[in-house]
Design a protein around this motif. Structure first.
Motif, PDB file in Angstrom:
ATOM      1  N   MET A  92      54.313  37.199  55.344  1.00  0.00           N
ATOM      2  CA  MET A  92      55.465  36.680  54.586  1.00  0.00           C
ATOM      3  C   MET A  92      56.710  36.574  55.472  1.00  0.00           C
ATOM      4  SD  MET A  92      55.904  35.888  51.416  1.00  0.00           S
ATOM      5  CE  MET A  92      54.761  35.408  50.180  1.00  0.00           C
ATOM      6  N   ARG A  93      57.329  35.442  55.467  1.00  0.00           N
ATOM      7  CA  ARG A  93      58.539  35.312  56.283  1.00  0.00           C
ATOM      8  C   ARG A  93      59.789  35.671  55.469  1.00  0.00           C
ATOM      9  NH1 ARG A  93      59.199  28.691  55.845  1.00  0.00           N
ATOM     10  NH2 ARG A  93      60.090  28.897  53.783  1.00  0.00           N
ATOM     11  N   THR A  94      59.621  35.948  54.179  1.00  0.00           N
ATOM     12  CA  THR A  94      60.777  36.259  53.327  1.00  0.00           C
ATOM     13  C   THR A  94      61.221  37.703  53.535  1.00  0.00           C
ATOM     14  OG1 THR A  94      59.193  36.836  51.628  1.00  0.00           O
ATOM     15  CG2 THR A  94      60.195  34.679  51.438  1.00  0.00           C
ATOM     16  N   PRO A  95      62.512  37.993  53.341  1.00  0.00           N
ATOM     17  CA  PRO A  95      62.970  39.376  53.484  1.00  0.00           C
ATOM     18  C   PRO A  95      62.202  40.283  52.523  1.00  0.00           C
ATOM     19  CG  PRO A  95      64.833  37.891  53.270  1.00  0.00           C
ATOM     20  CD  PRO A  95      63.606  37.060  53.040  1.00  0.00           C
ATOM     21  N   LYS A  96      61.888  41.460  53.023  1.00  0.00           N
ATOM     22  CA  LYS A  96      61.033  42.381  52.287  1.00  0.00           C
ATOM     23  C   LYS A  96      61.618  42.777  50.925  1.00  0.00           C
ATOM     24  CE  LYS A  96      58.049  46.203  53.654  1.00  0.00           C
ATOM     25  NZ  LYS A  96      57.378  46.156  52.448  1.00  0.00           N
ATOM     26  N   TRP A  97      62.933  42.827  50.869  1.00  0.00           N
ATOM     27  CA  TRP A  97      63.545  43.330  49.630  1.00  0.00           C
ATOM     28  C   TRP A  97      63.276  42.428  48.427  1.00  0.00           C
ATOM     29  CZ3 TRP A  97      67.373  40.581  47.080  1.00  0.00           C
ATOM     30  CH2 TRP A  97      68.121  39.652  47.817  1.00  0.00           C
ATOM     31  N   LEU A  98      62.838  41.199  48.698  1.00  0.00           N
ATOM     32  CA  LEU A  98      62.533  40.319  47.567  1.00  0.00           C
ATOM     33  C   LEU A  98      61.296  40.769  46.800  1.00  0.00           C
ATOM     34  CD1 LEU A  98      63.188  36.667  48.823  1.00  0.00           C
ATOM     35  CD2 LEU A  98      64.458  37.942  47.072  1.00  0.00           C
ATOM     36  N   GLU A  99      60.456  41.575  47.443  1.00  0.00           N
ATOM     37  CA  GLU A  99      59.201  41.985  46.807  1.00  0.00           C
ATOM     38  C   GLU A  99      59.398  42.582  45.418  1.00  0.00           C
ATOM     39  OE1 GLU A  99      56.037  41.672  47.094  1.00  0.00           O
ATOM     40  OE2 GLU A  99      56.027  40.601  48.992  1.00  0.00           O
ATOM     41  N   ASN A 106      54.629  31.733  52.171  1.00  0.00           N
ATOM     42  CA  ASN A 106      55.969  31.575  52.755  1.00  0.00           C
ATOM     43  C   ASN A 106      57.157  31.780  51.833  1.00  0.00           C
ATOM     44  OD1 ASN A 106      55.157  30.877  55.420  1.00  0.00           O
ATOM     45  ND2 ASN A 106      54.464  28.915  54.594  1.00  0.00           N
ATOM     46  N   GLY A 107      56.904  31.808  50.545  1.00  0.00           N
ATOM     47  CA  GLY A 107      58.051  31.922  49.646  1.00  0.00           C
ATOM     48  C   GLY A 107      57.625  32.109  48.206  1.00  0.00           C
ATOM     49  N   PHE A 108      58.612  32.118  47.343  1.00  0.00           N
ATOM     50  CA  PHE A 108      58.366  32.494  45.951  1.00  0.00           C
ATOM     51  C   PHE A 108      58.891  31.471  44.953  1.00  0.00           C
ATOM     52  CE2 PHE A 108      59.022  36.745  48.064  1.00  0.00           C
ATOM     53  CZ  PHE A 108      57.659  37.064  48.112  1.00  0.00           C
ATOM     54  N   GLY A 122      56.348  36.172  42.216  1.00  0.00           N
ATOM     55  CA  GLY A 122      57.631  35.562  42.567  1.00  0.00           C
ATOM     56  C   GLY A 122      58.792  36.431  42.140  1.00  0.00           C
ATOM     57  N   VAL A 123      59.922  35.791  41.890  1.00  0.00           N
ATOM     58  CA  VAL A 123      61.164  36.528  41.661  1.00  0.00           C
ATOM     59  C   VAL A 123      61.738  36.172  40.294  1.00  0.00           C
ATOM     60  CG1 VAL A 123      63.448  37.027  42.588  1.00  0.00           C
ATOM     61  CG2 VAL A 123      61.596  36.429  44.145  1.00  0.00           C
ATOM     62  N   PRO A 124      61.785  37.141  39.374  1.00  0.00           N
ATOM     63  CA  PRO A 124      62.330  36.853  38.047  1.00  0.00           C
ATOM     64  C   PRO A 124      63.863  36.917  38.000  1.00  0.00           C
ATOM     65  CG  PRO A 124      61.365  39.057  38.073  1.00  0.00           C
ATOM     66  CD  PRO A 124      61.230  38.506  39.465  1.00  0.00           C
ATOM     67  N   SER A 173      51.308  46.090  42.265  1.00  0.00           N
ATOM     68  CA  SER A 173      50.519  44.953  41.774  1.00  0.00           C
ATOM     69  C   SER A 173      51.391  43.901  41.100  1.00  0.00           C
ATOM     70  CB  SER A 173      49.489  45.411  40.753  1.00  0.00           C
ATOM     71  OG  SER A 173      48.645  46.370  41.304  1.00  0.00           O
ATOM     72  N   LEU A 174      52.587  44.317  40.692  1.00  0.00           N
ATOM     73  CA  LEU A 174      53.476  43.363  40.016  1.00  0.00           C
ATOM     74  C   LEU A 174      54.563  42.833  40.941  1.00  0.00           C
ATOM     75  CD1 LEU A 174      53.862  45.104  36.514  1.00  0.00           C
ATOM     76  CD2 LEU A 174      52.564  43.030  37.036  1.00  0.00           C
ATOM     77  N   HIS A 175      54.501  43.182  42.207  1.00  0.00           N
ATOM     78  CA  HIS A 175      55.532  42.696  43.127  1.00  0.00           C
ATOM     79  C   HIS A 175      55.362  41.210  43.407  1.00  0.00           C
ATOM     80  CE1 HIS A 175      56.812  46.923  44.730  1.00  0.00           C
ATOM     81  NE2 HIS A 175      56.961  46.771  43.435  1.00  0.00           N
ATOM     82  N   ALA A 176      56.363  40.665  44.052  1.00  0.00           N
ATOM     83  CA  ALA A 176      56.456  39.208  44.197  1.00  0.00           C
ATOM     84  C   ALA A 176      55.214  38.567  44.802  1.00  0.00           C
ATOM     85  CB  ALA A 176      57.686  38.870  45.030  1.00  0.00           C
ATOM     86  N   SER A 177      54.687  39.172  45.877  1.00  0.00           N
ATOM     87  CA  SER A 177      53.592  38.492  46.581  1.00  0.00           C
ATOM     88  C   SER A 177      52.215  38.993  46.174  1.00  0.00           C
ATOM     89  CB  SER A 177      53.768  38.646  48.092  1.00  0.00           C
ATOM     90  OG  SER A 177      53.604  40.003  48.446  1.00  0.00           O
ATOM     91  N   ALA A 178      52.148  39.976  45.270  1.00  0.00           N
ATOM     92  CA  ALA A 178      50.836  40.502  44.858  1.00  0.00           C
ATOM     93  C   ALA A 178      50.056  39.436  44.086  1.00  0.00           C
ATOM     94  CB  ALA A 178      51.036  41.754  44.010  1.00  0.00           C
ATOM     95  N   GLY A 179      48.734  39.592  44.071  1.00  0.00           N
ATOM     96  CA  GLY A 179      47.838  38.555  43.543  1.00  0.00           C
ATOM     97  C   GLY A 179      48.045  38.200  42.081  1.00  0.00           C
ATOM     98  N   PHE A 180      47.454  37.077  41.709  1.00  0.00           N
ATOM     99  CA  PHE A 180      47.608  36.542  40.355  1.00  0.00           C
ATOM    100  C   PHE A 180      46.333  35.793  39.993  1.00  0.00           C
ATOM    101  CE2 PHE A 180      49.151  32.651  37.952  1.00  0.00           C
ATOM    102  CZ  PHE A 180      49.385  33.296  36.749  1.00  0.00           C
ATOM    103  N   MET A 181      45.692  36.201  38.903  1.00  0.00           N
ATOM    104  CA  MET A 181      44.445  35.549  38.505  1.00  0.00           C
ATOM    105  C   MET A 181      44.442  35.357  36.995  1.00  0.00           C
ATOM    106  SD  MET A 181      40.596  36.749  39.433  1.00  0.00           S
ATOM    107  CE  MET A 181      40.671  38.217  38.439  1.00  0.00           C
TER     108      MET A 181
END
Ligand code: GLC
Ligand code: CA
Length: 518
Positions: free
Chosen positions: A1-8, A319-321, A355-357, A444-452
């Protein structure tokens, strides 16, 4: 991920400053007011704020018409107040993101006044002008007869918002400048300078207004991507932890262009709209008629949303959210036609997606869209979503001690207020707070964690790692297998019994699965 970590684990609170909290009794919200409410914001679990524009402005578009990019509007306070707000927010683990109106200024901006002078000067090409007052351009909208300068200026939004000149990708007329023209490069430099200026005072990033609008004559969209890739590189070289969020509404392109986050909301795409905004009678645009998925009638669907969402999600996920907001200052409030239970179900979705709510101020208590208001500062039908925050019972619902306020406060008897909801365990506010906490606590609910996605109807069911989310906005009960030993982290009208989640009509649950299986 190239995004700043704090977005997670970022959850943004979107503040419309004029309507949040008035600290000096003049009837309008201000920066010190926001500062005084930071404990409330932190207490909700928000760790980032998106502030709508706070720069000096004649306010013909609520501050999206900036007259001085380097100065806080006096009605909101001073640059020093902004700095202090960022410091105080930082102490509470909250980052502050500013609105960057990159595509235009106010006609009252000094640069524009200079640009409108007939004699050539350093600002002549700062805006897009034709070379004769009788030539009002080929495409786009141009204003003629404004000034002694012989030409028409391009407006980017309202007439009073002249378009800054970042150049044309395809030059077809003599007055159009190529993107690499030194004067267009100068516009870029100025924008970067503005970003540096506020970053140095404490801003952790920018939500870029109409990010797509900067380059003209760019049908393929190559020019705008080129421009933002450049701006990203320059900005991030100095502020690697800063974030760039776009109002583009096409995440695939926005993230390719270098943004960290893009909203998937309006501008014609049908994603957000099919879930929340297909309400007959509440939208001006005919194309938005139908049934929203998140309605108790249960006549909508998620297919259209998911087909658009998945396409963007798959494309951007390295790369992003994608950001899904509860609302913003440009749309009617999500509470239209929804009761508190409906809203809890909707927020369960918004606060558990990848992503980011973003939560628009007041949505956490279910503030209403106020019908029938006169337009304020270019708000028009957006005005009803911009009324003062409702803090407590009493004068102006705690927003201000002044006899007159920026916009009228909701006068209905049962207007929701934060203070009462704080004390009610089952309130929308406390449910929202709980969802935010669960999101932050579970990777599991963070920005980049999986989604199915497991089920696309009523209920809408998806997995995120060891978390299962069940959404049943429809007024009809359903049950879903959860396996033994699973626990509900949050629920609305739902409970687990014998390895099954059972929801009554209008239910939702966030479940931690005992065995994650595959
Ligand atoms: C964006 C803003 C909106 C504003 C417009 C022009 O869409 O969100 O409020 O009027 O840009 O700047
Ligand atoms: Ca004030």
């Amino acid at each position: 991920m190239r995004t700043p970590k704090w977005l997670e684990d970022a959850v943004f609170y979107n503040i419309y400053p004029q309507s949040f909290y008035d600290s000096n009794d003049d009837g309008i919200g201000d920066l010190n007011g926001i500062c005084q409410k930071l404990d409330y914001i932190a207490g909700m679990g928000f760790n980032a704020i998106w502030l709508n524009p706070v720069y000096e402005s004649p306010f013909r578009d609520a501050g999206y018409d900036i007259s001085d990019f380097y100065k806080i509007a006096p009605r909101y306070g001073t640059n020093e107040d902004f700095k202090r707000l960022c410091e105080e927010a930082g102490k509470r683990g909250i980052r502050v993101i500013m609105d960057l109106v990159a595509g235009h200024t106010s006609v009252e901006c000094e640069w524009f006044k200079r640009s409108a002078e007939p004699e050539k000067n350093e600002y002549t090409n700062r805006y897009v002008w034709t070379d004769s007052v009788w030539d009002n351009g080929d495409k786009g909208s141009f204003i003629s007869g404004w000034s002694d300068r012989d030409g028409c200026y391009m407006n980017n939004f309202f007439y009073c918002q002249p378009a800054l000149n970042y150049g044309y990708k395809n030059v077809t007329r003599p007055w159009q400048l190529p993107m690499d023209h030194p004067d267009c490069m100068e516009t870029r430099r100025e924008l970067l300078n503005i970003m540096d200026f506020w970053s140095d005072l404490g801003a952790s990033g920018f939500r870029v207004d109409m990010a797509l609008s900067l380059v003209k004559g760019d049908p393929s969209g190559e020019g705008i991507k080129e421009l933002w890739q450049y701006l990203r590189k320059e900005y991030k070289s100095k502020h690697p932890d800063g974030v760039l969020i776009s109002e583009w509404s096409y995440p695939m392109d926005a993230i390719d262009a270098g943004f960290d986050v893009d909203f998937l909301i309006h501008f014609g795409n049908k994603a957000y709209t099919t879930l929340f905004r297909y309400e007959k009678g509440t939208n001006q645009s005919q194309q938005w008629c139908g049934n929203s998925y998140f309605r108790a009638e249960g006549l909508g669907g998620t297919d259209e949303f998911l087909s658009i969402y998945n396409e963007h999600y798959e494309h951007v996920k390295e790369n992003g959210f994608i950001a899904i907001p509860t609302g913003n200052h440009d749309m009617q409030r999500i509470s239209i036609g929804r009761d508190e239970t409906d809203l809890k179900i909707a927020y369960t979705f918004i606060l558990t997606m990848p992503g980011v709510p973003f939560v628009y101020y007041g949505d956490e208590i279910g503030m209403k869209y106020i019908e029938g208001l006169h337009s304020k500062e270019g708000g028009y039908n957006r005005t009803g979503a911009r009324t003062p925050m409702q803090w407590s019972r009493g004068k102006n619902l705690g927003f201000s001690k002044s006899d007159t306020t920026y916009l009228p406060v909701d006068s209905s008897e049962n207007a929701p207020v934060a203070q009462e909801q704080e004390n009610d365990e089952d309130s929308l506010l406390n449910y929202t707070r709980k969802l935010i906490r669960i999101r932050k606590e579970n990777e599991s609910l963070h920005a980049s964690a999986g989604f199915m996605v497991l089920d696309t109807g009523y209920p809408f069911v998806y997995r995120r790692g060891d978390i299962l989310v069940v959404l049943n906005p429809k007024n009809e009960s359903v049950s879903v297998d959860t396996g033994d030993g699973s626990v509900c982290l949050a629920s609305v009208n739902a409970q687990i019994k014998n390895g099954k989640l059972i929801t009554d009509g209008k239910g939702a649950a966030v479940i931690k699965l005992a065995s994650t299986g595959n």
